[in-house]
Design a protein around this motif. Structure first.
Motif, short mmCIF file in Angstrom:
data_model
loop_
_atom_site.label_atom_id
_atom_site.label_comp_id
_atom_site.label_asym_id
_atom_site.label_seq_id
_atom_site.Cartn_x
_atom_site.Cartn_y
_atom_site.Cartn_z
N VAL A 69 0.29 -1.01 -0.26
CA VAL A 69 -0.07 -0.23 0.38
C VAL A 69 1.18 1.37 -0.08
N LYS A 127 -3.66 -1.30 -6.03
CA LYS A 127 -4.77 -1.82 -4.75
C LYS A 127 -4.81 -0.06 -4.00
N HIS A 129 -6.35 1.94 -0.70
CA HIS A 129 -6.43 1.32 1.26
C HIS A 129 -7.05 2.81 0.80
N HIS A 159 -9.99 -1.59 -0.61
CA HIS A 159 -9.77 -2.32 0.99
C HIS A 159 -11.56 -1.42 1.49
N THR A 163 -10.17 -1.57 9.61
CA THR A 163 -9.66 -1.67 9.95
C THR A 163 -9.03 -2.08 11.12
N SER A 180 -13.71 4.80 3.94
CA SER A 180 -13.74 2.47 3.21
C SER A 180 -15.29 2.33 2.99
#
Length: 297
Positions: A69, A127, A129, A159, A163, A180
């Motif tokens: 990330v 990816k 997040h 994501h 978390t 998120s």
């Protein structure tokens, strides 16, 4: 090393992490990494190299998507280089599939990097997040990057939900959970209708929202990483068996959750026999454009 032979694989894990670089640099700051260890009860768990990850999955007859990330803007912590992840995965093409992570705050530089990573390093997806990267997925500042990823024809994995990173740290280590919410990714699916999107994890506390988005938007998928299947909410299991049987993906969150543990609990879940292979391998193979015997790059 031989190319990937899909017929020989029992499963494709679409969610694993490169947590440490060749030089020993971690993907998270010590504070955030410690919070994640506490959350997952993974105190002192060893961070495998990408080569060790390859050996682990090869031994089990599985393939894995690997990423880190990039959250340099929000955290100030240097990332693990995408090039290193891609090059390390290229040494193990029989079992590893490289994804990259580009901080959306990098603007046009990030767009150029994304294009270069796919063209020159064989990256197969990206990816995001949002909670760690400190942005709302539907923020227009990220749209040039999404546009490039859509044009490149590779998936974007976001994501979603709570978390473990920052959990228990005062102020959550600066991480905002609201970024998120999968409904923010719904806007991305509308504005980039050909972009393949994966909503990572059972999206607590927004599980129903994630299911609604995946049902409504034809190119939105859900991966099942980050939770043991024995804790899956019943509506997730129900939709995985029915309306989303072609859009749910096996993911572990290795190394904090191992595929051994995940698969042992998944075997006890009430999933239809004809749906299991879709979740474990077939849906991911289709999404990632894999063939039975890939031609080496």
């Amino acid at each position: 090393m031989t190319a990937m032979d899909l017929d020989r694989l029992t499963a494709i894990d679409v969610h694993t992490h490169a947590e440490i670089s060749r030089s020993g640099h971690r993907s998270l700051s010590p504070e955030l990494f410690g919070a994640s260890e506490e959350y997952f009860k993974a105190h002192g768990h060893r961070q495998p190299s990408i080569g060790e990850t390859a050996a682990y999955y090869r031994e089990r007859g599985m393939a894995a998507v690997v990423f880190t990330v990039d959250a340099e803007h929000a955290t100030g912590h240097p990332r693990i280089a995408n090039e290193e992840v891609a090059e390390s995965c290229a040494e193990h093409p029989d079992v590893l599939i490289p994804f990259a992570s580009v901080d959306p705050w990098k603007g046009r530089a990030g767009v150029r990097e994304a294009r270069r990573l796919v063209a020159e390093h064989g990256v197969r997806g990206f990816k995001f997040h949002p909670s760690i990267q400190g942005y709302a997925p539907n923020d227009p500042m990220a749209y040039p990057l999404y546009e490039a990823i859509e044009e490149l024809g590779v998936p974007a994995l976001f994501h979603t939900g709570q978390t473990g990173i920052g959990a228990g740290v005062p102020g959550g280590g600066g991480i905002r959970l609201k970024f998120s919410d999968p409904m923010l990714v719904d806007d991305v699916a509308v504005d980039f209708p050909e972009l393949r999107i994966v909503l990572a994890h059972p999206s607590f506390p927004w599980q129903d929202e994630a299911l609604a988005v995946a049902v409504h938007k034809p190119y939105v998928y859900i991966d099942l990483s980050g939770w043991s299947p024995k804790y899956f909410p019943p509506q997730l299991v129900r939709y995985a068996n029915t309306l989303l049987k072609d859009k749910v993906l096996f993911g572990s969150d290795y190394p904090v959750i191992t595929p051994d543990r995940w698969l042992a609990d998944f075997a006890k879940l009430d999933i239809k026999p004809e749906v299991r292979p879709k979740i474990l391998k077939d849906n991911a193979a289709r999404l990632l454009g894999l063939t039975s015997k890939e031609t080496p790059a």
